[in-house]
Scaffold this active site. Structure first.
Site, PDB file in Angstrom:
ATOM      1  N   ARG A  87      19.519 -15.873  11.445  1.00 33.03           N
ATOM      2  CA  ARG A  87      17.863 -15.877  11.405  1.00 33.03           C
ATOM      3  C   ARG A  87      17.439 -15.297  10.275  1.00 33.03           C
ATOM      4  NH1 ARG A  87      17.707 -12.366  16.740  1.00 33.03           N
ATOM      5  NH2 ARG A  87      19.540 -11.251  15.458  1.00 33.03           N
ATOM      6  N   GLU A  92      16.295  -0.878   9.674  1.00 35.51           N
ATOM      7  CA  GLU A  92      15.643   0.377   9.858  1.00 35.51           C
ATOM      8  C   GLU A  92      14.904   0.691   8.614  1.00 35.51           C
ATOM      9  OE1 GLU A  92      17.683   3.151  11.923  1.00 35.51           O
ATOM     10  OE2 GLU A  92      18.424   1.862  13.441  1.00 35.51           O
ATOM     11  N   GLN A 115       0.349   8.593   8.036  1.00 34.31           N
ATOM     12  CA  GLN A 115      -0.583   7.511   7.883  1.00 34.31           C
ATOM     13  C   GLN A 115       0.432   6.576   7.125  1.00 34.31           C
ATOM     14  OE1 GLN A 115      -4.621   8.134   5.846  1.00 34.31           O
ATOM     15  NE2 GLN A 115      -4.196   6.259   4.673  1.00 34.31           N
ATOM     16  N   ASP A 116       0.181   5.127   7.571  1.00 38.45           N
ATOM     17  CA  ASP A 116       0.933   4.366   6.623  1.00 38.45           C
ATOM     18  C   ASP A 116      -0.249   3.415   5.916  1.00 38.45           C
ATOM     19  OD1 ASP A 116       3.159   4.936   7.965  1.00 38.45           O
ATOM     20  OD2 ASP A 116       3.776   2.925   8.864  1.00 38.45           O
ATOM     21  N   ASN A 117       0.002   3.138   4.611  1.00 36.89           N
ATOM     22  CA  ASN A 117      -0.696   2.344   3.930  1.00 36.89           C
ATOM     23  C   ASN A 117      -0.158   0.788   3.520  1.00 36.89           C
ATOM     24  OD1 ASN A 117      -2.602   4.255   3.942  1.00 36.89           O
ATOM     25  ND2 ASN A 117      -1.700   5.214   1.840  1.00 36.89           N
ATOM     26  N   ARG A 126      -1.664  -0.082 -10.096  1.00 37.16           N
ATOM     27  CA  ARG A 126      -2.291   1.088  -9.264  1.00 37.16           C
ATOM     28  C   ARG A 126      -1.743   2.347  -9.291  1.00 37.16           C
ATOM     29  NH1 ARG A 126      -5.059  -1.593  -4.189  1.00 37.16           N
ATOM     30  NH2 ARG A 126      -4.688  -3.946  -4.535  1.00 37.16           N
ATOM     31  N   HIS A 154      -1.371   8.158  -9.125  1.00 41.58           N
ATOM     32  CA  HIS A 154      -2.604   8.860  -8.298  1.00 41.58           C
ATOM     33  C   HIS A 154      -1.627   9.656  -7.538  1.00 41.58           C
ATOM     34  CE1 HIS A 154      -4.758   4.747  -7.511  1.00 41.58           C
ATOM     35  NE2 HIS A 154      -4.811   5.460  -8.660  1.00 41.58           N
ATOM     36  N   LYS A 172       5.122  10.668   0.028  1.00 42.50           N
ATOM     37  CA  LYS A 172       4.962   9.164   0.019  1.00 42.50           C
ATOM     38  C   LYS A 172       6.220   8.508   0.100  1.00 42.50           C
ATOM     39  CE  LYS A 172       0.644   9.229  -2.128  1.00 42.50           C
ATOM     40  NZ  LYS A 172      -0.142   9.037  -3.635  1.00 42.50           N
ATOM     41  N   HIS A 203       2.043   9.232  -8.253  1.00 42.28           N
ATOM     42  CA  HIS A 203       2.488   7.943  -7.872  1.00 42.28           C
ATOM     43  C   HIS A 203       1.949   6.704  -8.376  1.00 42.28           C
ATOM     44  CE1 HIS A 203       3.038   4.411  -4.882  1.00 42.28           C
ATOM     45  NE2 HIS A 203       4.330   4.674  -5.404  1.00 42.28           N
ATOM     46  N   TYR A 262       3.438   1.776   2.208  1.00 39.33           N
ATOM     47  CA  TYR A 262       4.230   3.168   2.126  1.00 39.33           C
ATOM     48  C   TYR A 262       3.461   4.482   3.040  1.00 39.33           C
ATOM     49  CZ  TYR A 262      -0.291   3.323  -0.691  1.00 39.33           C
ATOM     50  OH  TYR A 262      -1.428   3.299  -1.171  1.00 39.33           O
ATOM     51  N   LYS A 295     -11.933   2.928 -11.490  1.00 40.28           N
ATOM     52  CA  LYS A 295     -11.328   4.224 -11.435  1.00 40.28           C
ATOM     53  C   LYS A 295     -10.065   4.662 -12.241  1.00 40.28           C
ATOM     54  CE  LYS A 295      -9.076   5.591  -7.845  1.00 40.28           C
ATOM     55  NZ  LYS A 295      -8.672   5.910  -6.457  1.00 40.28           N
ATOM     56  N   ASP A 296      -8.922   3.574 -12.236  1.00 43.77           N
ATOM     57  CA  ASP A 296      -7.826   4.068 -12.956  1.00 43.77           C
ATOM     58  C   ASP A 296      -7.951   3.768 -14.506  1.00 43.77           C
ATOM     59  OD1 ASP A 296      -6.731   4.634 -10.488  1.00 43.77           O
ATOM     60  OD2 ASP A 296      -5.453   2.691 -10.538  1.00 43.77           O
TER      61      ASP A 296
HETATM   62  C1  LIG Z   1      -5.852   5.495  -0.468  1.00 43.74           C
HETATM   63  C2  LIG Z   1      -6.899   4.961   0.545  1.00 43.74           C
HETATM   64  C3  LIG Z   1      -7.862   4.192   0.011  1.00 43.74           C
HETATM   65  N1  LIG Z   1      -8.966   3.894   0.893  1.00 43.74           N
HETATM   66  C4  LIG Z   1     -10.020   2.995   0.579  1.00 43.74           C
HETATM   67  C5  LIG Z   1     -10.998   3.575  -0.637  1.00 43.74           C
HETATM   68  C6  LIG Z   1     -11.166   2.241  -1.478  1.00 43.74           C
HETATM   69  O1  LIG Z   1     -12.538   2.056  -0.769  1.00 43.74           O
HETATM   70  C7  LIG Z   1     -10.070   1.329  -1.164  1.00 43.74           C
HETATM   71  C8  LIG Z   1      -9.213   1.125  -2.362  1.00 43.74           C
HETATM   72  O2  LIG Z   1      -8.763   2.654  -2.824  1.00 43.74           O
HETATM   73  P1  LIG Z   1      -7.988   2.704  -4.008  1.00 43.74           P
HETATM   74  O3  LIG Z   1      -8.581   2.031  -5.026  1.00 43.74           O
HETATM   75  O4  LIG Z   1      -7.966   4.309  -4.348  1.00 43.74           O
HETATM   76  O5  LIG Z   1      -6.660   2.128  -3.863  1.00 43.74           O
HETATM   77  P2  LIG Z   1      -5.243   2.155  -4.530  1.00 43.74           P
HETATM   78  O6  LIG Z   1      -5.624   2.025  -6.100  1.00 43.74           O
HETATM   79  O7  LIG Z   1      -4.077   1.099  -4.064  1.00 43.74           O
HETATM   80  O8  LIG Z   1      -4.625   3.444  -4.400  1.00 43.74           O
HETATM   81  C9  LIG Z   1      -3.630   3.980  -3.979  1.00 43.74           C
HETATM   82  O9  LIG Z   1      -2.659   3.711  -5.143  1.00 43.74           O
HETATM   83  C10 LIG Z   1      -1.107   4.151  -4.757  1.00 43.74           C
HETATM   84  C11 LIG Z   1      -0.401   4.237  -6.150  1.00 43.74           C
HETATM   85  C12 LIG Z   1      -1.175   5.354  -4.343  1.00 43.74           C
HETATM   86  O10 LIG Z   1      -0.270   6.381  -4.294  1.00 43.74           O
HETATM   87  C13 LIG Z   1      -1.703   5.660  -3.097  1.00 43.74           C
HETATM   88  O11 LIG Z   1      -1.843   6.880  -2.479  1.00 43.74           O
HETATM   89  C14 LIG Z   1      -3.497   5.385  -3.369  1.00 43.74           C
HETATM   90  O12 LIG Z   1      -3.850   6.262  -4.424  1.00 43.74           O
HETATM   91  O13 LIG Z   1      -9.511   1.728  -0.031  1.00 43.74           O
HETATM   92  C15 LIG Z   1      -8.675   4.207   2.354  1.00 43.74           C
HETATM   93  O14 LIG Z   1      -9.862   3.987   3.245  1.00 43.74           O
HETATM   94  N2  LIG Z   1      -7.740   4.784   2.597  1.00 43.74           N
HETATM   95  C16 LIG Z   1      -6.694   5.374   1.679  1.00 43.74           C
HETATM   96  O15 LIG Z   1      -5.709   6.066   2.215  1.00 43.74           O
END
Ligand SMILES: Cc1cn([C@H]2C[C@H](O)[C@@H](COP(=O)(O)OP(=O)(O)O[C@H]3O[C@@H](C)C(=O)[C@@H](O)[C@H]3O)O2)c(=O)[nH]c1=O
Length: 184
Positions: free
Chosen positions: A23, A28, A46-48, A59, A62, A72, A119, A132, A166-167
């Site tokens: 399949r 894990e 928190q999971d992103n 990105r 940060h 992370k 990161h 992450y 921002k970056d």
């Molecule tokens: C990071 C984050 C952003 N947001 C929102 C804020 C903003 O409106 C939108 C996009 O945010 P950013 O532009 O900061 O997203 P991004 O540039 O993807 O930021 C992330 O980059 C990587 C490398 C990391 O290590 C993370 O910790 C985080 O900083 O999402 C959340 O609601 N929760 C979160 O945890």
């Protein structure tokens, strides 16, 4: 689970075992007890998940400052990316040093980026998804960035990187006053 040390103490590369069958595979992606067995004690809250459309999207780099600093655990859900951690703990013998690893949906590797490290990543494939786990909640007031191209990282990329506003406005590492202190 294979755990590989890197040249930065605390930054480790994890390769979970994959069980393949007709399949596809099973893996894990996180097992707290297995990490405890290796002396790594992390409580994620928190999971992103983000997707970047184009190759060469950056990105980062940060961090979240104390009291909301985050460890992370990073992996790639789709596509491929070059993931980086940079030591920004003042007084650390490896301050400013970096580690980078290719994370892809195919290789299943994960990078553990501890508190006190920047990161960031650059995508190597279109529609790349990163997933992450974080040990603290998002705290916009503690959010910070350092310019992706100011840390001597070999991104192995020719062309114009795609960045958020921002970056693009982030300070260089040389002009950055880190909120982290090395604790030995
Ligand atoms: C990071 C984050 C952003 N947001 C929102 C804020 C903003 O409106 C939108 C996009 O945010 P950013 O532009 O900061 O997203 P991004 O540039 O993807 O930021 C992330 O980059 C990587 C490398 C990391 O290590 C993370 O910790 C985080 O900083 O999402 C959340 O609601 N929760 C979160 O945890």
């Amino acid at each position: 689970m294979q755990i590989e040390e890197t040249r930065l103490a605390g930054v480790v590369i994890l390769t979970p075992q994959r069980f393949g069958d007709a399949r596809g595979f099973f893996s894990e992606s996180w097992n707290r007890q297995r990490m405890l067995d290796h002396g790594i004690d992390l409580e994620f809250v928190q999971d992103n998940h983000s997707m970047s459309s184009d190759v060469g999207t950056v990105r980062g780099l940060h961090f979240q400052a104390p009291p909301h600093a985050q460890d992370k655990l990073v992996r790639c859900g789709q596509g491929a990316l070059f993931d980086v951690a940079v030591d920004i703990r003042k007084g650390s013998p490896t301050y400013g040093h970096w580690v980078g690893v290719e994370l892809s949906a195919e290789n299943g590797k994960q990078l553990l980026v501890p508190k006190g490290f920047l990161h960031g990543f650059m995508t190597r494939a279109p529609q790349t998804e990163i997933i992450y786990k974080c040990t603290d909640y998002y705290a916009p007031d503690c959010d910070g960035a350092v310019a992706w191209n100011s840390c001597g990282i070999d991104w192995d990329f020719e062309g114009a990187a795609i960045l958020s506003d921002k970056d693009a406005a982030a300070p260089a590492l040389a002009d950055f006053d880190s909120p982290f202190v090395w604790e030995g």
